[in-house]
Write an enzyme that holds these catalytic residues in place. Structure first.
Site, PDB file in Angstrom:
ATOM      1  N   ASP A   1       0.852  -1.190   0.000  1.00  0.00           N
ATOM      2  CA  ASP A   1       0.000   0.000   0.000  1.00  0.00           C
ATOM      3  C   ASP A   1       0.886   1.239   0.000  1.00  0.00           C
ATOM      4  O   ASP A   1       1.723   1.405   0.886  1.00  0.00           O
ATOM      5  CB  ASP A   1      -0.890  -0.038   1.251  1.00  0.00           C
ATOM      6  CG  ASP A   1      -1.653   1.249   1.453  1.00  0.00           C
ATOM      7  OD1 ASP A   1      -1.908   1.952   0.452  1.00  0.00           O
ATOM      8  OD2 ASP A   1      -1.991   1.560   2.607  1.00  0.00           O
TER       9      ASP A   1
ATOM     10  N   ASN B   1      -0.360   4.564  -0.200  1.00  0.00           N
ATOM     11  CA  ASN B   1      -0.951   5.834   0.261  1.00  0.00           C
ATOM     12  C   ASN B   1      -1.614   5.761   1.637  1.00  0.00           C
ATOM     13  O   ASN B   1      -2.289   6.699   2.053  1.00  0.00           O
ATOM     14  CB  ASN B   1      -1.957   6.351  -0.774  1.00  0.00           C
ATOM     15  CG  ASN B   1      -3.101   5.368  -0.997  1.00  0.00           C
ATOM     16  OD1 ASN B   1      -3.169   4.342  -0.311  1.00  0.00           O
ATOM     17  ND2 ASN B   1      -3.985   5.658  -1.926  1.00  0.00           N
TER      18      ASN B   1
ATOM     19  N   ASP C   1      -4.092   3.917   2.777  1.00  0.00           N
ATOM     20  CA  ASP C   1      -5.516   3.577   2.975  1.00  0.00           C
ATOM     21  C   ASP C   1      -5.682   2.109   3.391  1.00  0.00           C
ATOM     22  O   ASP C   1      -6.794   1.609   3.519  1.00  0.00           O
ATOM     23  CB  ASP C   1      -6.366   3.905   1.736  1.00  0.00           C
ATOM     24  CG  ASP C   1      -6.024   3.039   0.528  1.00  0.00           C
ATOM     25  OD1 ASP C   1      -5.096   2.195   0.623  1.00  0.00           O
ATOM     26  OD2 ASP C   1      -6.673   3.191  -0.525  1.00  0.00           O
TER      27      ASP C   1
ATOM     28  N   ASP D   1      -1.876  -1.175  -3.741  1.00  0.00           N
ATOM     29  CA  ASP D   1      -2.203  -0.419  -4.951  1.00  0.00           C
ATOM     30  C   ASP D   1      -1.071  -0.505  -5.977  1.00  0.00           C
ATOM     31  O   ASP D   1       0.010  -1.048  -5.693  1.00  0.00           O
ATOM     32  CB  ASP D   1      -2.548   1.036  -4.603  1.00  0.00           C
ATOM     33  CG  ASP D   1      -1.513   1.649  -3.661  1.00  0.00           C
ATOM     34  OD1 ASP D   1      -0.314   1.402  -3.889  1.00  0.00           O
ATOM     35  OD2 ASP D   1      -1.903   2.333  -2.698  1.00  0.00           O
TER      36      ASP D   1
ATOM     37  N   ASP E   1      -5.703 -10.376 -15.463  1.00  0.00           N
ATOM     38  CA  ASP E   1      -6.795 -11.316 -15.189  1.00  0.00           C
ATOM     39  C   ASP E   1      -7.995 -10.878 -16.017  1.00  0.00           C
ATOM     40  O   ASP E   1      -8.367  -9.701 -15.981  1.00  0.00           O
ATOM     41  CB  ASP E   1      -7.138 -11.259 -13.695  1.00  0.00           C
ATOM     42  CG  ASP E   1      -7.476 -12.615 -13.124  1.00  0.00           C
ATOM     43  OD1 ASP E   1      -8.358 -13.273 -13.691  1.00  0.00           O
ATOM     44  OD2 ASP E   1      -6.867 -13.003 -12.112  1.00  0.00           O
TER      45      ASP E   1
ATOM     46  N   ASP F   1     -10.375 -16.227 -16.357  1.00  0.00           N
ATOM     47  CA  ASP F   1     -11.026 -16.704 -15.132  1.00  0.00           C
ATOM     48  C   ASP F   1     -12.207 -17.618 -15.458  1.00  0.00           C
ATOM     49  O   ASP F   1     -13.060 -17.265 -16.293  1.00  0.00           O
ATOM     50  CB  ASP F   1     -11.524 -15.469 -14.351  1.00  0.00           C
ATOM     51  CG  ASP F   1     -12.158 -15.840 -13.025  1.00  0.00           C
ATOM     52  OD1 ASP F   1     -11.430 -16.313 -12.146  1.00  0.00           O
ATOM     53  OD2 ASP F   1     -13.383 -15.648 -12.877  1.00  0.00           O
TER      54      ASP F   1
ATOM     55  N   GLU G   1      -8.079 -20.908 -16.670  1.00  0.00           N
ATOM     56  CA  GLU G   1      -8.265 -21.540 -15.370  1.00  0.00           C
ATOM     57  C   GLU G   1      -9.105 -22.787 -15.625  1.00  0.00           C
ATOM     58  O   GLU G   1     -10.256 -22.685 -16.027  1.00  0.00           O
ATOM     59  CB  GLU G   1      -8.996 -20.595 -14.418  1.00  0.00           C
ATOM     60  CG  GLU G   1      -9.150 -21.197 -13.052  1.00  0.00           C
ATOM     61  CD  GLU G   1     -10.094 -20.428 -12.120  1.00  0.00           C
ATOM     62  OE1 GLU G   1      -9.930 -20.563 -10.910  1.00  0.00           O
ATOM     63  OE2 GLU G   1     -10.997 -19.725 -12.599  1.00  0.00           O
TER      64      GLU G   1
ATOM     65  N   HIS H   1      -4.278 -17.474  -5.141  1.00  0.00           N
ATOM     66  CA  HIS H   1      -5.170 -16.672  -4.282  1.00  0.00           C
ATOM     67  C   HIS H   1      -6.433 -17.432  -3.873  1.00  0.00           C
ATOM     68  O   HIS H   1      -7.210 -16.910  -3.081  1.00  0.00           O
ATOM     69  CB  HIS H   1      -5.556 -15.400  -5.029  1.00  0.00           C
ATOM     70  CG  HIS H   1      -6.378 -15.696  -6.243  1.00  0.00           C
ATOM     71  ND1 HIS H   1      -5.866 -16.334  -7.362  1.00  0.00           N
ATOM     72  CD2 HIS H   1      -7.685 -15.507  -6.499  1.00  0.00           C
ATOM     73  CE1 HIS H   1      -6.822 -16.505  -8.243  1.00  0.00           C
ATOM     74  NE2 HIS H   1      -7.944 -16.005  -7.758  1.00  0.00           N
ATOM     75  N   ASP H   2      -6.679 -18.602  -4.446  1.00  0.00           N
ATOM     76  CA  ASP H   2      -7.866 -19.378  -4.081  1.00  0.00           C
ATOM     77  C   ASP H   2      -7.522 -20.512  -3.127  1.00  0.00           C
ATOM     78  O   ASP H   2      -8.341 -21.407  -2.892  1.00  0.00           O
ATOM     79  CB  ASP H   2      -8.517 -19.978  -5.339  1.00  0.00           C
ATOM     80  CG  ASP H   2      -9.222 -18.919  -6.158  1.00  0.00           C
ATOM     81  OD1 ASP H   2      -9.677 -17.917  -5.578  1.00  0.00           O
ATOM     82  OD2 ASP H   2      -9.313 -19.085  -7.389  1.00  0.00           O
TER      83      ASP H   2
HETATM   84  C1  NOJ Z   1     -11.969 -18.039  -9.908  1.00  0.00           C
HETATM   85  C2  NOJ Z   1     -11.122 -17.017  -9.202  1.00  0.00           C
HETATM   86  O1  NOJ Z   1      -9.810 -17.488  -9.111  1.00  0.00           O
HETATM   87  C3  NOJ Z   1     -11.769 -16.789  -7.864  1.00  0.00           C
HETATM   88  O2  NOJ Z   1     -10.960 -16.034  -7.007  1.00  0.00           O
HETATM   89  C4  NOJ Z   1     -13.093 -16.133  -8.093  1.00  0.00           C
HETATM   90  O3  NOJ Z   1     -13.779 -15.995  -6.863  1.00  0.00           O
HETATM   91  C5  NOJ Z   1     -13.971 -16.953  -9.045  1.00  0.00           C
HETATM   92  N1  NOJ Z   1     -13.231 -17.462 -10.184  1.00  0.00           N
HETATM   93  C6  NOJ Z   1     -15.088 -16.111  -9.586  1.00  0.00           C
HETATM   94  O4  NOJ Z   1     -14.592 -15.168 -10.486  1.00  0.00           O
END
Ligand code: NOJ
Length: 578
Positions: free
Chosen positions: A49, A51, A53, A57, A126, A227, A281, A348-349
């Site tokens: 970050d 700034n 907040d 960013d 993405d 995605d 994906e 990230h999932d």
């Molecule tokens: C897959 C993404 O990796 C995930 O983070 C997202 O919640 C779902 N698709 C919906 O876009």
């Protein structure tokens, strides 16, 4: 030569081919920069970050460009930073051509991508186009009237036809249809009801998406991560699906045949016109599906990632190394001739790499993360490395549902309640595998909030930042970070690790993953001890080798005596055989 000097030396091997376009000169006609690249994934709200907040960013990323260069990575994939109400952390886009002000301005984006290109780093965007946000002007218009030109940008079931056939939502325990009274119809949403699915059957919608892709390609973007793309094509005759079908979700909802037509069109309209690649994906239900997505001769996508290996550790039950080896080996074998895959074990999932596949205990965290990073960068396929895994960042303890912000976690919680599940067990599993574990702020140093922000972080910083952070690891030659940097160098200077033939050794060994990679007259032996014990192995391949053959090792030494060696706990080493 210092690290930066040697990196510059490596980048001289790129030859410039038009603006922002580099190819590596490996001499092979099938060579591609995106195959030879090392990809690093940035979750922008949690990286840096600038700034105060509390929200990461683009200027924060700009501040860290030298850090990215020092890692030796060559591609950055960044999760969405488009205009969005952030119901699903940006995977709900309300304007595909605008940047959410919290992330920055278009000028910041342009500065960031220029800074990356200057450092030999490509940029992957993405692309979230299975669905938009309900706040997107297309959807706002669509739900005004069935006559709206945007109505057909989405999938609808007219209420006069009765109840729609059940469709399962991945995030909403109440199913995938939502009623809108202004049009007296239900719209489809694969994820939350705030994410209506776009109708790819409609050529106008497809043209909009291709224009958006061109907009970003003209800004210098080098790739797209598509995605949830296996779900874009639906069976629009809307048949009833049998009860329980959702257990085989991809079989029923993924890879409908029209998908390939859409991808051909995307290739002809966009991908073939720029020096870019696209990665999907998901890979469908079989190797055949996967090949049909990525084989070069088909003119569709260039890369995809499957979930078979990452899913091995999705529950608290420990994965078996045997299954892990089998899964990676069979995917490799299926892709020896054509097609290209991503190699990853975190994103990230998912929860953190070391918690899922390594050993997060104080004693073994460093070596086991080093082992996993060695593995990821020594397989065929483009390695995808997730921010923080170059430090061995770990899961954060979140035992109560009130600790969670993520809409997916709350959806799972509601579904578990509805199914009368054992909620203690459910919470233990969520605490282990929730994707929030992988989204905590990057741990830069020992100052407040790990140096991520001087404000209040949007997500809690893992308290272990005092021991695990960039500043500390920079100074320690044996850190996960410095090993990561060595390993990127090894990967980039040994194309055998990119293209070479893979052969599994000791297939039934329960602690050790051993394999070779060979290309022309170069051969490497990779030895990985996935256990906390010392393990003696005997291998013909070791005959004649000594520690002098090591190109990387996460221990000081390796003692090889006539074809055998004892690997230390989580020891990971690569030996040059030829
Ligand atoms: C897959 C993404 O990796 C995930 O983070 C997202 O919640 C779902 N698709 C919906 O876009």
């Amino acid at each position: 030569m210092n690290i930066l000097g040697s990196l510059r030396h490596i980048f001289h091997r790129y030859t410039k081919k038009g603006e922002n376009s580099y190819v590596m000169s490996s001499g092979n006609k099938n060579s591609r920069w995106w195959k030879e690249g090392i990809l690093y994934q940035i979750y922008p709200q949690s990286f840096k970050d600038s700034n105060g907040d509390g929200f990461g960013d683009l200027n924060g990323v700009i501040d860290k460009l030298d850090y990215l260069e020092s890692l030796g990575i060559t591609i950055v994939w960044m999760n969405p930073f488009y205009e969005s109400p952030l119901i699903d952390n940006g995977y709900d886009v309300s304007d595909y051509r605008a940047i959410l002000p919290r992330f920055g301005k278009m000028q910041d984006f342009e500065k960031m991508i220029k800074g990356m290109h200057k450092r030999g780093i490509k940029f992957v965007m993405d692309l979230v186009v299975n669905h938009s946000s309900e706040e997107h002007p297309w959807f706002k218009e669509a739900k005004k009237s069935r006559e709206s030109p945007f109505y057909d940008y989405y999938h609808w079931w007219p209420a006069e036809n009765g109840q729609p056939p059940y469709r399962h939502s991945l995030f909403d325990p109440n199913g995938a249809w939502e009623y809108v009274d202004t049009v007296n119809a239900y719209y489809l949403h694969t994820f939350t009801k705030h994410q209506p699915d776009l109708n790819w059957e409609n050529p106008k919608l497809r043209k909009e998406i291709f224009d958006i892709m061109k907009f970003w390609a003209n800004k210098g973007v080098d790739g797209y991560r598509l995605d949830a793309f296996q779900f874009v094509s639906k069976d629009i005759t809307w048949p009833n699906f049998p009860e329980g079908h959702e257990k085989e979700y991809v079989k029923w909802y993924g890879m409908r045949p029209q998908l390939h037509g859409y991808l051909n069109e995307m290739y002809n309209e966009v991908l073939s016109k720029y020096d870019v690649f696209a990665v999907a994906e998901g890979t469908g239900n079989s190797f055949e599906d996967a090949h049909n997505l990525v084989d070069e001769s088909r003119n569709e996508l260039q890369m995809a990632y499957h979930f078979e290996t990452i899913n091995l550790s999705s529950t608290l039950a420990r994965y078996s190394l045997f299954d892990f080896k089998q899964a990676f080996t069979k995917w490799d074998q299926s892709f020896t001739e054509e097609g290209w895959l991503a190699i990853f074990l975190a994103n990230h999932d998912n929860a953190r790499l070391v918690d899922r596949f390594g050993n997060p205990s104080e004693r073994f965290r460093t070596v086991s993360t080093q082992l996993l990073n060695t593995f990821l960068m020594s397989m065929r396929g483009t390695p995808y490395l997730y921010y923080g895994d170059e430090l061995g960042m770990t899961n954060i303890d979140m035992p109560h549902i009130s600790d969670y912000d993520d809409i997916e976690a709350h959806g799972r919680y509601q579904a578990a309640l509805k199914a009368n599940a054992d909620m203690n067990e459910f919470m233990n599993t969520l605490n282990y595998n929730s994707r929030e574990n992988g989204r905590t702020p990057m741990q830069w140093d020992s100052s407040d909030h790990a140096g991520f922000t001087f404000g209040t972080p949007w997500k809690k910083v893992n308290p272990n930042y005092l021991n695990i952070n960039v500043a500390l690891q920079k100074k320690d030659p044996k850190s996960v970070l410095n090993h990561f940097r060595k390993m990127t160098r090894v990967r980039k200077t040994n194309l055998v690790l990119v293209y070479g033939k893979y052969d599994l050794l000791l297939p039934n060994h329960e602690q050790v993953y051993a394999f070779t990679r060979q290309m022309n007259d170069t051969k490497m032996l990779i030895l990985l001890n996935f256990s906390e014990g010392e393990v003696l192995i005997e291998l013909d391949e070791l005959t004649g080798l000594s520690s002098k053959n090591c190109v990387i090792n996460n221990y000081d030494d390796i003692n090889i005596v006539s074809g055998s060696t004892t690997l230390q706990p989580y020891q990971a080493t690569i030996l040059k055989m030829l």
